[in-house]
Design a protein around this motif. Structure first.
Motif, PDB file in Angstrom:
ATOM      1  N   GLY A   1     147.190  26.186  67.454  1.00  0.00           N
ATOM      2  CA  GLY A   1     146.738  25.422  66.760  1.00  0.00           C
ATOM      3  C   GLY A   1     147.666  26.146  65.539  1.00  0.00           C
ATOM      4  N   VAL A   2     146.950  26.985  65.478  1.00  0.00           N
ATOM      5  CA  VAL A   2     148.662  28.221  64.839  1.00  0.00           C
ATOM      6  C   VAL A   2     150.008  27.517  64.704  1.00  0.00           C
ATOM      7  CG1 VAL A   2     149.516  30.297  63.359  1.00  0.00           C
ATOM      8  CG2 VAL A   2     146.771  29.817  63.854  1.00  0.00           C
ATOM      9  N   ILE A   3     150.364  27.899  65.410  1.00  0.00           N
ATOM     10  CA  ILE A   3     151.990  27.776  65.867  1.00  0.00           C
ATOM     11  C   ILE A   3     151.857  25.910  65.654  1.00  0.00           C
ATOM     12  CG2 ILE A   3     154.183  27.646  67.829  1.00  0.00           C
ATOM     13  CD1 ILE A   3     152.590  30.871  69.090  1.00  0.00           C
ATOM     14  N   GLY A   4     151.326  24.970  65.868  1.00  0.00           N
ATOM     15  CA  GLY A   4     151.807  22.975  66.104  1.00  0.00           C
ATOM     16  C   GLY A   4     151.591  23.010  64.597  1.00  0.00           C
ATOM     17  N   SER A   5     150.598  23.214  63.572  1.00  0.00           N
ATOM     18  CA  SER A   5     150.175  23.294  62.235  1.00  0.00           C
ATOM     19  C   SER A   5     151.400  24.161  61.331  1.00  0.00           C
ATOM     20  CB  SER A   5     148.738  23.480  62.285  1.00  0.00           C
ATOM     21  OG  SER A   5     148.596  24.907  61.874  1.00  0.00           O
ATOM     22  N   GLY A   6     151.902  25.317  62.201  1.00  0.00           N
ATOM     23  CA  GLY A   6     152.778  25.762  61.360  1.00  0.00           C
ATOM     24  C   GLY A   6     154.042  25.259  61.460  1.00  0.00           C
ATOM     25  N   LEU A   7     154.655  24.766  63.084  1.00  0.00           N
ATOM     26  CA  LEU A   7     155.431  23.572  62.763  1.00  0.00           C
ATOM     27  C   LEU A   7     155.703  22.195  62.100  1.00  0.00           C
ATOM     28  CD1 LEU A   7     156.344  25.019  66.603  1.00  0.00           C
ATOM     29  CD2 LEU A   7     157.903  25.545  64.916  1.00  0.00           C
ATOM     30  N   LEU A   8     154.524  21.558  62.804  1.00  0.00           N
ATOM     31  CA  LEU A   8     154.566  20.690  62.041  1.00  0.00           C
ATOM     32  C   LEU A   8     154.628  20.224  60.349  1.00  0.00           C
ATOM     33  CD1 LEU A   8     152.305  18.563  65.074  1.00  0.00           C
ATOM     34  CD2 LEU A   8     154.258  18.046  64.401  1.00  0.00           C
ATOM     35  N   TRP A   9     153.348  21.188  60.429  1.00  0.00           N
ATOM     36  CA  TRP A   9     153.033  20.382  58.643  1.00  0.00           C
ATOM     37  C   TRP A   9     153.802  21.793  57.578  1.00  0.00           C
ATOM     38  CZ3 TRP A   9     146.565  21.121  56.430  1.00  0.00           C
ATOM     39  CH2 TRP A   9     147.272  20.626  55.258  1.00  0.00           C
ATOM     40  N   PHE A  10     153.596  23.103  57.925  1.00  0.00           N
ATOM     41  CA  PHE A  10     154.499  23.582  57.177  1.00  0.00           C
ATOM     42  C   PHE A  10     156.208  23.511  57.411  1.00  0.00           C
ATOM     43  CE2 PHE A  10     149.946  25.623  56.919  1.00  0.00           C
ATOM     44  CZ  PHE A  10     149.829  25.962  55.777  1.00  0.00           C
ATOM     45  N   GLY A  11     156.282  23.618  58.254  1.00  0.00           N
ATOM     46  CA  GLY A  11     158.136  23.318  58.511  1.00  0.00           C
ATOM     47  C   GLY A  11     158.201  21.970  58.297  1.00  0.00           C
TER      48      GLY A  11
ATOM     49  N   THR B   1     145.828  29.722  58.053  1.00  0.00           N
ATOM     50  CA  THR B   1     146.927  29.443  56.469  1.00  0.00           C
ATOM     51  C   THR B   1     147.474  30.732  56.607  1.00  0.00           C
ATOM     52  OG1 THR B   1     145.142  28.075  55.644  1.00  0.00           O
ATOM     53  CG2 THR B   1     147.116  28.479  54.267  1.00  0.00           C
ATOM     54  N   THR B   2     147.705  32.138  56.750  1.00  0.00           N
ATOM     55  CA  THR B   2     148.563  32.889  57.117  1.00  0.00           C
ATOM     56  C   THR B   2     150.143  32.935  57.389  1.00  0.00           C
ATOM     57  OG1 THR B   2     147.452  34.110  54.838  1.00  0.00           O
ATOM     58  CG2 THR B   2     149.340  35.237  56.533  1.00  0.00           C
ATOM     59  N   PHE B   3     149.549  32.767  58.609  1.00  0.00           N
ATOM     60  CA  PHE B   3     150.193  32.346  60.234  1.00  0.00           C
ATOM     61  C   PHE B   3     150.816  31.424  60.614  1.00  0.00           C
ATOM     62  CE2 PHE B   3     147.549  36.536  60.763  1.00  0.00           C
ATOM     63  CZ  PHE B   3     148.496  37.378  60.837  1.00  0.00           C
ATOM     64  N   GLY B   4     149.998  30.244  59.894  1.00  0.00           N
ATOM     65  CA  GLY B   4     151.088  28.756  60.448  1.00  0.00           C
ATOM     66  C   GLY B   4     152.092  28.960  58.767  1.00  0.00           C
ATOM     67  N   CYS B   5     151.318  29.647  58.050  1.00  0.00           N
ATOM     68  CA  CYS B   5     152.902  29.662  57.093  1.00  0.00           C
ATOM     69  C   CYS B   5     154.174  30.582  57.030  1.00  0.00           C
ATOM     70  CB  CYS B   5     152.091  30.018  56.131  1.00  0.00           C
ATOM     71  SG  CYS B   5     153.046  29.706  53.786  1.00  0.00           S
ATOM     72  N   LEU B   6     153.777  31.566  58.028  1.00  0.00           N
ATOM     73  CA  LEU B   6     155.000  32.355  58.598  1.00  0.00           C
ATOM     74  C   LEU B   6     155.083  31.930  59.787  1.00  0.00           C
ATOM     75  CD1 LEU B   6     155.783  35.336  58.899  1.00  0.00           C
ATOM     76  CD2 LEU B   6     154.165  35.518  60.539  1.00  0.00           C
ATOM     77  N   ILE B   7     154.844  30.448  60.367  1.00  0.00           N
ATOM     78  CA  ILE B   7     155.447  30.352  61.271  1.00  0.00           C
ATOM     79  C   ILE B   7     156.756  29.046  60.808  1.00  0.00           C
ATOM     80  CG2 ILE B   7     155.358  27.556  63.315  1.00  0.00           C
ATOM     81  CD1 ILE B   7     154.541  31.061  64.260  1.00  0.00           C
ATOM     82  N   GLY B   8     155.830  28.295  59.728  1.00  0.00           N
ATOM     83  CA  GLY B   8     157.051  27.703  58.746  1.00  0.00           C
ATOM     84  C   GLY B   8     158.482  28.002  58.344  1.00  0.00           C
ATOM     85  N   THR B   9     157.458  28.932  57.394  1.00  0.00           N
ATOM     86  CA  THR B   9     158.569  29.868  57.731  1.00  0.00           C
ATOM     87  C   THR B   9     159.990  30.375  58.489  1.00  0.00           C
ATOM     88  OG1 THR B   9     157.517  30.948  55.465  1.00  0.00           O
ATOM     89  CG2 THR B   9     159.634  32.070  56.207  1.00  0.00           C
ATOM     90  N   LEU B  10     159.008  31.219  59.308  1.00  0.00           N
ATOM     91  CA  LEU B  10     160.772  30.942  60.042  1.00  0.00           C
ATOM     92  C   LEU B  10     161.597  29.894  61.221  1.00  0.00           C
ATOM     93  CD1 LEU B  10     158.238  33.350  63.081  1.00  0.00           C
ATOM     94  CD2 LEU B  10     160.070  34.314  60.866  1.00  0.00           C
ATOM     95  N   ALA B  11     159.911  28.859  60.900  1.00  0.00           N
ATOM     96  CA  ALA B  11     161.647  27.544  61.830  1.00  0.00           C
ATOM     97  C   ALA B  11     162.523  26.952  60.874  1.00  0.00           C
ATOM     98  CB  ALA B  11     160.360  26.347  61.568  1.00  0.00           C
ATOM     99  N   CYS B  12     162.179  27.494  59.331  1.00  0.00           N
ATOM    100  CA  CYS B  12     163.316  27.190  58.182  1.00  0.00           C
ATOM    101  C   CYS B  12     164.303  28.699  57.321  1.00  0.00           C
ATOM    102  CB  CYS B  12     162.339  27.004  56.982  1.00  0.00           C
ATOM    103  SG  CYS B  12     161.412  25.580  56.636  1.00  0.00           S
ATOM    104  N   LEU B  13     164.266  28.876  58.431  1.00  0.00           N
ATOM    105  CA  LEU B  13     164.768  30.260  58.238  1.00  0.00           C
ATOM    106  C   LEU B  13     166.832  30.106  58.097  1.00  0.00           C
ATOM    107  CD1 LEU B  13     163.333  33.175  59.916  1.00  0.00           C
ATOM    108  CD2 LEU B  13     163.999  32.800  57.532  1.00  0.00           C
ATOM    109  N   PRO B  14     167.334  28.889  59.510  1.00  0.00           N
ATOM    110  CA  PRO B  14     168.677  28.142  58.909  1.00  0.00           C
ATOM    111  C   PRO B  14     168.773  27.965  57.865  1.00  0.00           C
ATOM    112  CG  PRO B  14     166.880  27.398  60.977  1.00  0.00           C
ATOM    113  CD  PRO B  14     166.249  28.165  60.266  1.00  0.00           C
ATOM    114  N   PHE B  15     167.340  27.469  56.941  1.00  0.00           N
ATOM    115  CA  PHE B  15     168.336  27.339  56.061  1.00  0.00           C
ATOM    116  C   PHE B  15     168.300  28.461  54.367  1.00  0.00           C
ATOM    117  CE2 PHE B  15     165.578  23.500  56.970  1.00  0.00           C
ATOM    118  CZ  PHE B  15     167.128  22.739  57.219  1.00  0.00           C
ATOM    119  N   THR B  16     168.224  29.945  54.488  1.00  0.00           N
ATOM    120  CA  THR B  16     168.671  30.579  54.501  1.00  0.00           C
ATOM    121  C   THR B  16     169.853  30.751  53.314  1.00  0.00           C
ATOM    122  OG1 THR B  16     167.214  32.286  55.919  1.00  0.00           O
ATOM    123  CG2 THR B  16     168.360  33.459  54.523  1.00  0.00           C
TER     124      THR B  16
END
Length: 312
Positions: A81-91, A195-210
């Motif tokens: 759930g953390v990874i799925g919500s991190g990729l879909l919602w946070f990312g 929330t913390t680790f979902g946000c972290l997953i979303g951040t990692l998914a967005c790293l190509p925009f660094t």
């Protein structure tokens, strides 16, 4: 970092019934304020860079709080759930929403994205076995009508494209899907952990925009960067945590219905903070949104009170 024991929501007590509604109210207020901040930050930052900057600020804030509270990692069962919500919602959601709002006018974006709570209720019923009371569906219908009225009153101030409409639809789908995926994870971890680790997953998914973020930050006005940081600390770190707290104590459908208060609050905040005087049609739509939220919540509150009196 060690794994903490499985965190399960405490059984609701009569003296604590106010906490979940209060958490939901904080979420709605902060998410409404985000639309005001996005206007400033979005003028200087592209969609991907803005999403990454916001998520970085949110992850750092949440990580610091997690360390202070020594909560550690959620249990293994929470991670799907953390990874799925991190990729879909946070990312995905944050990137495509920022992008879509650049391709369509504000009114069109508001109308399309507000399909999200309806999808959330339907997915919650299908995948989580949640009930769909008639009162909830009626309230969501009223609120969605209000969102459409608000959208129509704001439309026409800028062109819209097919790409923008598709992006806003993707945003609505990823928002609803992310919430429904997150809900089961809250049985195996605290709201702060999820929330913390979902946000972290979303951040990692967005790293190509660094690279884009670094380049744009060098030229961006301080006000835009501060608004991006605000988005990360408050509408992301704080509001997503209070959302998770409330979601753990109710259904995805009811939480989705609560977010229909956001369009009304955005109209009010734009009036107070940006001197944007709303049209009468916009005010009427905002009142419809609030009325729908009230209708969708009434029966749940009444049912709880009856259940408590019956067991007393």
């Amino acid at each position: 970092m060690t794994t903490t024991p499985t965190a399960r929501p405490a059984a609701p007590a009569t003296g604590r019934n106010w906490r979940a509604p209060a958490a939901a109210c904080i979420t709605v207020l902060l998410w409404a304020s985000a639309f005001v901040s996005i206007r400033s930050a979005g003028e200087a930052y592209s969609p991907g860079a803005l999403a990454l900057g916001r998520l970085l600020a949110g992850t750092l804030t949440l990580g610091a709080i997690l360390l202070v509270r020594r909560e550690g990692l959620p249990s293994r069962a929470a991670w799907p759930g953390v990874i799925g919500s991190g990729l879909l919602w946070f990312g995905l959601y944050m990137v495509v929403l920022n992008w879509g709002e650049q391709q369509v006018d504000a009114g069109t974006a508001a109308m399309i994205v507000n399909i999200g709570p309806i999808l959330m209720a339907l997915l919650g019923a299908r995948l989580l076995g949640e009930e769909l009371p008639r009162r909830l569906l009626t309230g969501m219908g009223i609120s969605f009508a209000g969102a459409v009225v608000v959208g129509l009153s704001m439309s026409g101030h800028g062109g819209s494209s097919v790409l923008g409409v598709v992006l806003c639809l993707v945003a609505a789908l990823s928002y609803a899907g992310g919430v429904v995926i997150q809900k089961p994870a809250l049985r195996h971890g605290s709201p702060l952990q999820i929330t913390t680790f979902g946000c972290l997953i979303g951040t990692l998914a967005c790293l190509p925009f660094t690279g884009v973020l670094v380049s744009e930050a060098a030229d961006a006005p301080v006000s835009a960067t501060l608004n991006m940081v605000y988005l990360g600390v408050f509408p992301t770190a704080l509001a997503f945590t209070t959302w998770a707290y409330a979601l753990a104590r109710t259904t995805a459908g009811r939480m989705g219905a609560t977010t229909y208060a956001v369009p009304a609050l955005v109209v009010l905040m734009s009036w107070l903070l940006l001197d944007e005087v709303p049209a009468l049609l916009t005010v009427a739509g905002g009142l419809l949104c609030l009325a729908g939220v009230a209708v969708s919540r009434t029966r749940a509150r009444r049912a709880r009170e009856e259940a408590e009196s019956a067991t007393a």
